[in-house]
Design a protein around this motif. Structure first.
Motif, PDB file in Angstrom:
ATOM      1  N   THR A  46       1.220  -1.368  -0.235  1.00 22.14           N
ATOM      2  CA  THR A  46       0.127   0.263   0.088  1.00 22.14           C
ATOM      3  C   THR A  46       0.673   1.055  -0.203  1.00 22.14           C
ATOM      4  O   THR A  46       1.758   1.919   0.768  1.00 22.14           O
ATOM      5  CB  THR A  46      -0.744   0.545   1.610  1.00 22.14           C
ATOM      6  OG1 THR A  46      -2.058  -1.242   1.027  1.00 22.14           O
ATOM      7  CG2 THR A  46      -1.811   1.333   1.092  1.00 22.14           C
TER       8      THR A  46
ATOM      9  N   PHE B  80       1.286   5.084   0.693  1.00 21.90           N
ATOM     10  CA  PHE B  80       0.687   5.640   1.939  1.00 21.90           C
ATOM     11  C   PHE B  80       1.768   6.905   1.302  1.00 21.90           C
ATOM     12  O   PHE B  80       2.724   7.158   2.059  1.00 21.90           O
ATOM     13  CB  PHE B  80       0.842   5.379   2.840  1.00 21.90           C
ATOM     14  CG  PHE B  80       0.294   6.480   4.218  1.00 21.90           C
ATOM     15  CD1 PHE B  80      -0.775   7.222   3.459  1.00 21.90           C
ATOM     16  CD2 PHE B  80      -0.233   5.889   5.606  1.00 21.90           C
ATOM     17  CE1 PHE B  80      -1.841   8.141   4.507  1.00 21.90           C
ATOM     18  CE2 PHE B  80      -0.866   6.350   6.484  1.00 21.90           C
ATOM     19  CZ  PHE B  80      -1.628   7.512   5.576  1.00 21.90           C
TER      20      PHE B  80
ATOM     21  N   TYR C 200      -2.337  -1.298  -3.792  1.00 26.72           N
ATOM     22  CA  TYR C 200      -3.497  -0.111  -2.706  1.00 26.72           C
ATOM     23  C   TYR C 200      -2.478   0.335  -2.827  1.00 26.72           C
ATOM     24  O   TYR C 200      -1.648   1.501  -2.849  1.00 26.72           O
ATOM     25  CB  TYR C 200      -3.674  -1.059  -1.350  1.00 26.72           C
ATOM     26  CG  TYR C 200      -4.651  -2.029  -2.015  1.00 26.72           C
ATOM     27  CD1 TYR C 200      -5.500  -2.357  -1.366  1.00 26.72           C
ATOM     28  CD2 TYR C 200      -3.914  -3.182  -0.826  1.00 26.72           C
ATOM     29  CE1 TYR C 200      -6.744  -3.322  -1.846  1.00 26.72           C
ATOM     30  CE2 TYR C 200      -4.409  -4.584  -1.030  1.00 26.72           C
ATOM     31  CZ  TYR C 200      -5.895  -4.588  -1.239  1.00 26.72           C
ATOM     32  OH  TYR C 200      -6.598  -5.806  -1.287  1.00 26.72           O
TER      33      TYR C 200
ATOM     34  N   THR D  63      -3.233   5.163  -0.857  1.00 25.70           N
ATOM     35  CA  THR D  63      -3.796   5.969  -0.065  1.00 25.70           C
ATOM     36  C   THR D  63      -2.879   7.083  -0.218  1.00 25.70           C
ATOM     37  O   THR D  63      -2.356   7.248  -0.026  1.00 25.70           O
ATOM     38  CB  THR D  63      -4.126   5.417   1.370  1.00 25.70           C
ATOM     39  OG1 THR D  63      -5.410   6.161   1.907  1.00 25.70           O
ATOM     40  CG2 THR D  63      -2.841   4.877   2.020  1.00 25.70           C
ATOM     41  N   ARG D  64      -4.030   8.661  -0.024  1.00 22.53           N
ATOM     42  CA  ARG D  64      -3.187   9.373   0.317  1.00 22.53           C
ATOM     43  C   ARG D  64      -3.170  10.597   1.679  1.00 22.53           C
ATOM     44  O   ARG D  64      -4.560  10.412   1.955  1.00 22.53           O
ATOM     45  CB  ARG D  64      -3.420  10.806  -0.876  1.00 22.53           C
ATOM     46  CG  ARG D  64      -3.247  10.103  -1.784  1.00 22.53           C
ATOM     47  CD  ARG D  64      -1.596   9.572  -2.014  1.00 22.53           C
ATOM     48  NE  ARG D  64      -1.365  11.083  -2.093  1.00 22.53           N
ATOM     49  CZ  ARG D  64      -0.495  11.579  -3.484  1.00 22.53           C
ATOM     50  NH1 ARG D  64      -1.059  11.292  -4.817  1.00 22.53           N
ATOM     51  NH2 ARG D  64      -0.018  13.135  -3.547  1.00 22.53           N
TER      52      ARG D  64
ATOM     53  N   ALA E 150      -6.915   6.950   7.009  1.00 27.69           N
ATOM     54  CA  ALA E 150      -6.459   6.930   5.626  1.00 27.69           C
ATOM     55  C   ALA E 150      -6.293   6.166   5.203  1.00 27.69           C
ATOM     56  O   ALA E 150      -6.699   5.049   4.084  1.00 27.69           O
ATOM     57  CB  ALA E 150      -5.349   7.691   5.375  1.00 27.69           C
TER      58      ALA E 150
ATOM     59  N   ASP F  20     -10.056   4.185   4.377  1.00 29.11           N
ATOM     60  CA  ASP F  20      -9.656   4.271   2.426  1.00 29.11           C
ATOM     61  C   ASP F  20      -9.008   3.897   1.361  1.00 29.11           C
ATOM     62  O   ASP F  20      -9.533   5.170   0.627  1.00 29.11           O
ATOM     63  CB  ASP F  20     -10.754   5.630   2.834  1.00 29.11           C
ATOM     64  CG  ASP F  20     -11.409   5.737   3.714  1.00 29.11           C
ATOM     65  OD1 ASP F  20     -11.916   5.000   4.080  1.00 29.11           O
ATOM     66  OD2 ASP F  20     -11.579   7.100   4.226  1.00 29.11           O
ATOM     67  N   LYS F  21      -8.121   3.193   1.476  1.00 26.13           N
ATOM     68  CA  LYS F  21      -7.397   3.090   0.616  1.00 26.13           C
ATOM     69  C   LYS F  21      -8.159   2.894  -0.416  1.00 26.13           C
ATOM     70  O   LYS F  21      -8.974   1.561  -0.548  1.00 26.13           O
ATOM     71  CB  LYS F  21      -6.652   1.759   0.868  1.00 26.13           C
ATOM     72  CG  LYS F  21      -6.627   0.322   1.294  1.00 26.13           C
ATOM     73  CD  LYS F  21      -6.003  -0.142   2.042  1.00 26.13           C
ATOM     74  CE  LYS F  21      -6.253  -1.849   2.438  1.00 26.13           C
ATOM     75  NZ  LYS F  21      -5.832  -2.771   2.991  1.00 26.13           N
TER      76      LYS F  21
END
Length: 388
Positions: free
Chosen positions: A218, A220, A242, A244-245, A263, A266-267
């Motif tokens: 993921t 991030f 994945y 996410t930000r 965060a 909600d990835k």
């Protein structure tokens, strides 16, 4: 019965108003209360017996007479439970005479003395806490922050040939987070996220590129231009699962615990990123490997981390933390989940049938705890792992 003892045992205060068509005095009112309620209720609720045993305190009457009429207030302290107190209060309204005069009694309220005390305790605690905070000097706050920082730095490691800042679980975890810098890794460690590794710049190191081919990844990233550039680089040289930000304009290193958890929850799948950017996805599929044994090993490792803390962690299928809660609120937190992809629950406690039932309803696959109580029915989709 002494006033001090009454005050110490009182749970409720019955407040009633009395109106009489004539001049009456306090002894008349007290006599009417005892006389006209006698035999009305069961022996267990007889006023005279209750007062002898100290379960009803001294009846207080404050009454005034004017223009041939009397009006006043009755207060009765009670150490009975709330139901018995309510019945006793209602019985007062059956009184229709005081001495020779017609009278009417109405109960205004039954006051919970303990609730009043609790409010006072809370208010006083706020004052004391405020005073404590005012006494904390900037130097003390700086020392506290230095100690916390030292603890986080102690956990951080240098990973791979590029000696990249990373959490202690990056090597053993089958799921990792890729972040931008060392400060991001430190902030995530503060909230118990130990599987993050930093790229340390907009150019993605070979170490990270190779890791993305072996693990569930993921990205991030910060919510700024730098995050955009690193994402494009990762999409080109790595194999993300994945993305996410941080909120736009914020950096991962500055996020609060709640913002981090939101965060991670909600990835979005990388396929959605390719679609949004209008890029045709052309990347090799990662080799399908049954990672369940590895996950069990990792979950047991997480159990060692939480054991003795009184905490629980709710994890997704990549073993990222969705929520970290106290064990005593775990059932309610699970019940409140709304399609958040809970995969595992690891907690410092005992697995119960009640917990298993709600975990099944929420789609949880793994429950890891210190031990398990007598469980009658264990649904087949759920695997229970204990440390004992």
């Amino acid at each position: 019965m002494g006033t001090k003892e009454e005050i110490s045992t009182t749970k409720y205060l019955i407040h009633a108003q009395i109106n009489a068509n004539g001049i009456v005095e306090k002894p008349d009112v007290v006599g009417a209360i005892f006389g006209q309620t006698e035999g009305l209720l069961s022996n267990d609720l007889d006023l005279r017996e209750l007062q002898k045993t100290g379960r009803i305190g001294r009846i207080k009457v404050n009454i005034n007479s004017k223009a041939g009429r009397s009006k006043g207030e009755i207060v009765i302290p009670s150490s009975l439970d709330r139901v018995e107190t309510a019945i006793l209060a209602a019985s007062l309204e059956t009184i229709n005479r005081v001495g020779p005069c017609e009278a009417y009694i109405q109960v205004n309220k039954v006051e919970d003395v303990r609730a009043v005390k609790r409010r006072k305790v809370v208010d006083r605690a706020k004052e004391l806490y405020k005073g404590m905070m005012e006494e904390v000097t900037p130097e003390s706050l700086k020392m506290i922050e230095e100690v916390k920082e030292a603890m986080r730095i102690h956990e951080i490691t240098d990973f791979g040939h590029d000696k990249l800042p990373a959490g202690p679980n990056v090597a053993s975890s089958d799921a990792i987070l890729v972040v931008e810098g060392r400060a991001d890794v430190l902030n995530l460690l503060r909230y118990g996220v130990k599987n993050a590794i930093a790229v340390e710049g907009v150019s993605v190191p070979k170490t990270v590129a190779e890791l993305t081919k072996k693990k569930t990844v993921t990205a991030f990233l910060d919510g700024d231009r730098g995050g955009d550039l690193i994402l494009k680089e990762l999409l080109q040289v790595g194999e993300l699962d994945y993305v996410t930000r941080a909120p736009r304009g914020k950096e991962v290193e500055d996020l609060t615990k709640d913002e981090v958890m939101v965060a991670l929850r909600d990835k979005i799948p990388v396929e959605q990123i390719y679609h949004d950017m209008g890029i045709k996805q052309d990347k090799p599929e990662k080799k399908a490997v049954d990672k369940t044994p590895d996950k069990i090993k990792l979950l047991k490792g997480i159990l060692k981390d939480v054991e003795g803390s009184g905490n629980a962690e709710i994890l997704d299928d990549a073993l990222n933390i969705l929520k970290e809660v106290k064990v005593e609120t775990l059932y309610d937190e699970l019940k409140a989940l709304q399609n958040e992809g809970a995969y595992a629950v690891v907690f410092d406690g005992v697995v119960s049938q009640r917990l298993i039932d709600i975990a099944k309803d929420k789609g949880v696959k793994q429950i890891v705890a210190v031990r398990m109580s007598e469980v009658v029915k264990k649904p087949s989709p759920i695997k229970v792992i204990t440390g004992r």
